[in-house]
Write an enzyme that holds these catalytic residues in place. Structure first.
Site, PDB file in Angstrom:
ATOM      1  N   HIS A   1       0.810  -1.212   0.000  1.00 45.32           N
ATOM      2  CA  HIS A   1       0.000   0.000   0.000  1.00 45.32           C
ATOM      3  C   HIS A   1       0.842   1.259   0.000  1.00 45.32           C
ATOM      4  O   HIS A   1       0.405   2.298  -0.479  1.00 45.32           O
ATOM      5  CB  HIS A   1      -1.017  -0.049   1.138  1.00 45.32           C
TER       6      HIS A   1
ATOM      7  N   ARG B   1     -10.203   5.048  -1.612  1.00 45.62           N
ATOM      8  CA  ARG B   1      -9.751   4.164  -0.520  1.00 45.62           C
ATOM      9  C   ARG B   1      -9.927   4.908   0.801  1.00 45.62           C
ATOM     10  O   ARG B   1      -9.061   5.676   1.217  1.00 45.62           O
ATOM     11  CB  ARG B   1      -8.276   3.819  -0.704  1.00 45.62           C
TER      12      ARG B   1
ATOM     13  N   CYS C   1     -10.261  -1.904 -10.932  1.00 46.15           N
ATOM     14  CA  CYS C   1      -9.604  -0.784 -10.259  1.00 46.15           C
ATOM     15  C   CYS C   1      -8.248  -1.141  -9.644  1.00 46.15           C
ATOM     16  O   CYS C   1      -7.673  -0.347  -8.917  1.00 46.15           O
ATOM     17  CB  CYS C   1     -10.511  -0.179  -9.190  1.00 46.15           C
TER      18      CYS C   1
HETATM   19  C1  PEP Z   1      -7.053  -4.299  -5.164  1.00 44.63           C
HETATM   20  O1  PEP Z   1      -6.860  -5.230  -4.375  1.00 44.63           O
HETATM   21  O2  PEP Z   1      -6.851  -4.373  -6.388  1.00 44.63           O
HETATM   22  C2  PEP Z   1      -7.528  -2.999  -4.676  1.00 44.63           C
HETATM   23  C3  PEP Z   1      -7.881  -2.045  -5.485  1.00 44.63           C
HETATM   24  O3  PEP Z   1      -7.525  -2.823  -3.333  1.00 44.63           O
HETATM   25  P1  PEP Z   1      -6.193  -2.540  -2.487  1.00 44.63           P
HETATM   26  O4  PEP Z   1      -5.035  -2.448  -3.443  1.00 44.63           O
HETATM   27  O5  PEP Z   1      -6.410  -1.296  -1.726  1.00 44.63           O
HETATM   28  O6  PEP Z   1      -6.102  -3.770  -1.636  1.00 44.63           O
END
Ligand code: PEP
Ligand code: MG
Length: 746
Positions: free
Chosen positions: A363, A470, A676
């Site tokens: 992240h 998010r 996404c």
């Molecule tokens: C994903 O898992 O592709 C997503 C968009 O959520 P995150 O990256 O925040 O886990």
């Protein structure tokens, strides 16, 4: 500590200090050091081997071995007993060296005459700089006291090496931290930037490794430990947690700070001639070496507590690293690793990031990508080499960092920045054009966001709304749980900034690598597959309810779009949706306006949801594919583990076929679907997704230009034919076929 040893070690250090204090050439100093050690310890040989490069040790000085071998004899890490000492970071002490495991005969040194061998690693803060060796003819093991004295000396050598005391001309050592060095890592975020090193954990410099007066040093050490303890007591009493688990962790931490044996060992080091700082570092190096070798998770955690305490203690003793305001111009963050919360705290002032570890799927990387900050990961050795303020170039296009670059590199790099700027201008010129392919298919391009500061990009990038907001980023930047009114005000600012464009708010997605400082940490063996996202939301619905209420209030009678992360089965969606219904009922009862159009969606992040019953596809208002998570579970390859992540290509036909089956189910039920994950922002991936029927993509704002630029130049039918051919061919990935074809199209 017996009296004799104390005297021996101190005597040795006293003589060393006098020798090191004399101004002189680095090589002469090194020669003097080995002579002093050999004569004080009455050994026939004393040698110092230092790392020439990452895995080559070089004999840099010797008393007793053939002088011609100096700067000639080199060993690979792990080679011979010297290499073994460096690799294991442990003392090798043997009475019969020629028959010891790993012995390597080096004829040029003449060492075959010596039977006993004792090698001690020269290390600083867990970083091995070389090996100190003594040898003698008679077959004997060196006593514990002698080994201890050598360890103390090795500590001083490490500090002096770091300070450049042995730097010299010709074959001698070159100064540390002064040469240009290039680090080849991996690309995590494209772009290029030039700036100055800003170390996440500033390096503490110890200028006085040998104590002038042990009594003064002892008093300094004890004062510093006392300050540390008082500080911790304050910290712990300020933290009014009722959580017993958390309390236990704090208590363990405090127990370490009060540990008699830790202090006693450091006191003994000082008694034996080290300064307070060097004593702290000596113990810290010991922990770090053990930490890197311990397979026991509990032990590793306890040792990392001690590591943290040592850092605090060093900062108290030296006064260094406490001034957080000391940020250079155009800061380029250099760190071993960084969490998303820490990065958010630094904010957008950071112009580039170079990580020694890091991962494309983390992240923190997502935050860097959202901010379009060039990010290079896997730059091994950079933390050891970089100093605060050093000039540095981050080449996110190639995954390279140039530390202290020379003028030629700098010139070429500036040309590259100019070229990238021109490309950005080109993308800006199509900002208001639709992402329509040559065959007339319109693809909706939206952006991912998470902070208010991201919203201006809506205008700048030409995104058609926010496909993924998010919400957890707002929770990560704080040190306490935000209140409902705060959240509602924030969401309403987001909606205002979106000026009527759709914003898909994803409810709190915590767990995995997103850890809130103010929530009980979960010691889970596998957090990515653990208690995270909607699982937390449904099991402890307090925060979810508050968030839903805040969202409804922020919509203030206008449209609202909400989606739930990590839905693995239909029931979870139903339960989450029931929470929405309850929240609506509560608001209605209180006479507040309800959203004019409420869309409730789910993120498809586990393969299981692709096989959910038809009823789910009918009920859900929209689906958003969280490709980052979906891919890691589809291939069983941790998104944060660089070693396995790269084995599997998103454009692998198996993954594409799975995505296509989901598109087909959505089409059959008229369920809108978008993608996404980070892959949506990569032009070739985006093109393939469009070709297999995905009509909506959400990505970081900086990707919208390049993706749109490409989409507008192609015919999706032709792309589809290329994909089908590659699949029929049995290709492992369609990437090569599509990329080759593209060469002739754009
Ligand atoms: C994903 O898992 O592709 C997503 C968009 O959520 P995150 O990256 O925040 O886990
Ligand atoms: Mg996810």
């Amino acid at each position: 500590m017996p009296e004799r040893i104390e005297t021996e070690s101190r005597k040795l250090l006293k003589r060393l200090r006098a020798a090191l204090a004399e101004s002189g050439e680095g090589q002469a100093r090194l020669d003097e050091v080995v002579t002093i050690i050999a004569s004080t310890m009455r050994t026939a040989v004393c040698s110092i081997y230092l790392f020439r490069d990452e895995d080559t040790l070089e004999l840099c000085a010797t008393m007793g071995l053939e002088p011609e071998a100096v700067h000639q004899t080199r060993l690979k890490l792990g080679e011979g007993l010297v290499g073994r000492t460096a690799r294991t970071r442990r003392v090798v002490n043997t009475a019969d060296a020629p028959n010891a495991r790993g012995f390597r005969y080096m004829p040029e040194t003449g060492e075959e005459r010596y039977s006993s061998f004792c090698g001690v690693p020269v290390q600083r803060l867990g970083d091995t700089l070389g090996v100190l060796v003594v040898q003698s003819k008679d077959a004997r093991e060196f006593s514990t006291d002698e080994v201890y004295a050598l360890e103390v000396v090795a500590m001083v050598l490490a500090e002096m090496t770091e300070l450049g005391a042995f730097v010299g001309e010709g074959a001698a050592l070159s100064a540390r931290h002064t040469q240009p060095v290039m680090f080849k890592g991996s690309i995590a975020q494209e772009g290029a930037s030039e700036g100055n090193v800003f170390l996440h954990e500033p390096r503490v410099v110890v200028t006085n490794p040998i104590a002038d007066d042990p009594d003064v040093e002892l008093a300094r050490l004890r004062d510093a430990v006392e300050t540390l303890r008082v500080g911790l007591d304050d910290l712990l009493s300020d933290n009014k947690t009722n959580d017993t688990e958390q309390k236990k962790v704090f208590e363990a931490y405090r127990m370490f700070a009060n540990s008699r044996s830790w202090l006693a060992r450091m006191e003994a080091d000082v008694e034996n001639g080290l300064s307070a700082e060097a004593a702290v570092e000596k113990e810290q190096s010991l922990f770090r070496a053990r930490l890197s070798q311990s397979g026991d998770a509990y032990m590793r955690e306890r040792m990392s507590d001690l590591d943290d305490l040592s850092n605090r203690l060093l900062r108290i003793l030296t006064g260094q690293g406490t001034d957080v305001a000391d940020v250079p111009d155009n800061p380029i963050l250099v760190a071993r690793n960084i969490g998303p919360g820490e990065l958010l705290e630094y904010g957008k002032q950071i112009k580039g990031i170079v990580l020694e570890d890091g991962s494309v799927g983390s992240h923190a990387t997502i935050v860097a990508r959202a901010w379009a900050i060039p990010l290079v990961i896997n730059a091994k050795g950079i933390v050891r080499e970089a100093l605060n303020g050093d000039s540095i170039l981050v080449d996110g296009e190639q995954g390279i960092a140039h530390l202290r670059p020379d003028e030629t590199v700098q010139g070429a790099f500036r040309d590259k920045i100019a070229m990238l700027t021109r490309a950005q201008e080109r993308y800006a010129s199509i900002r208001d054009q639709p992402a329509q392919t040559k065959d007339g298919t319109k693809i909706t391009l939206q952006m991912n966001a998470g902070l208010i500061a991201d919203l201006p990009s809506l205008d700048g990038s030409g995104a058609e709304g926010v496909g993924l907001f998010r919400t957890e980023l707002q929770f990560l930047v704080r040190n306490q749980m935000p209140r409902r009114a705060e959240l509602s005000a924030l969401y309403s600012r987001v909606l205002k900034a979106a000026k009527g464009q759709r914003v898909a708010f994803r409810t709190l997605d915590i767990g995995s690598d997103k850890v809130l400082a103010y929530m009980k940490p979960n010691d889970e063996p596998n957090p990515a597959m653990g208690w995270r996202a909607i699982r937390v939301g449904l099991d402890k619905p307090g925060v979810l309810r508050m968030q839903l209420q805040a969202l409804i209030r922020a919509a203030n009678g206008g449209p609202l779009s909400v989606m739930f992360p990590f839905i693995a089965q239909y029931d979870e969606f139903r339960a989450a949706k029931a929470e929405v219904d309850k929240a609506l009922a509560r608001e209605r009862k209180q006479g507040r306006p309800l959203p004019s159009d409420l869309q409730v969606g789910a993120m498809l992040e586990t393969p299981s949801l692709g096989y959910a019953p038809d009823a789910f596809f009918k009920e859900v208002d929209f689906l958003s594919v969280g490709g980052n998570d979906l891919k890691q579970f589809f291939f069983a390859a941790d998104r944060e583990n660089e070693r396995v992540r790269k084995r599997y290509d998103t454009l692998n036909p198996a993954f594409l076929q799975f995505l296509q089956s989901i598109v087909a189910r959505c089409d059959a039920h008229g369920t809108p679907i978008s993608f996404c994950g980070e892959d949506a922002g990569r032009p070739v991936e985006a093109l393939v997704f469009a070709a297999i029927g995905i009509r909506s993509l959400s990505m970081r704002p900086a990707s919208i230009g390049p993706v749109k630029h490409l989409l507008r130049r192609v015919d999706l039918g032709e792309v589809r034919a290329i994909i089908d051919d590659a699949v029929a061919n049995g290709d492992q990935s369609v990437r090569r076929a599509v990329a080759d074809w593209l060469v002739y199209q754009v």
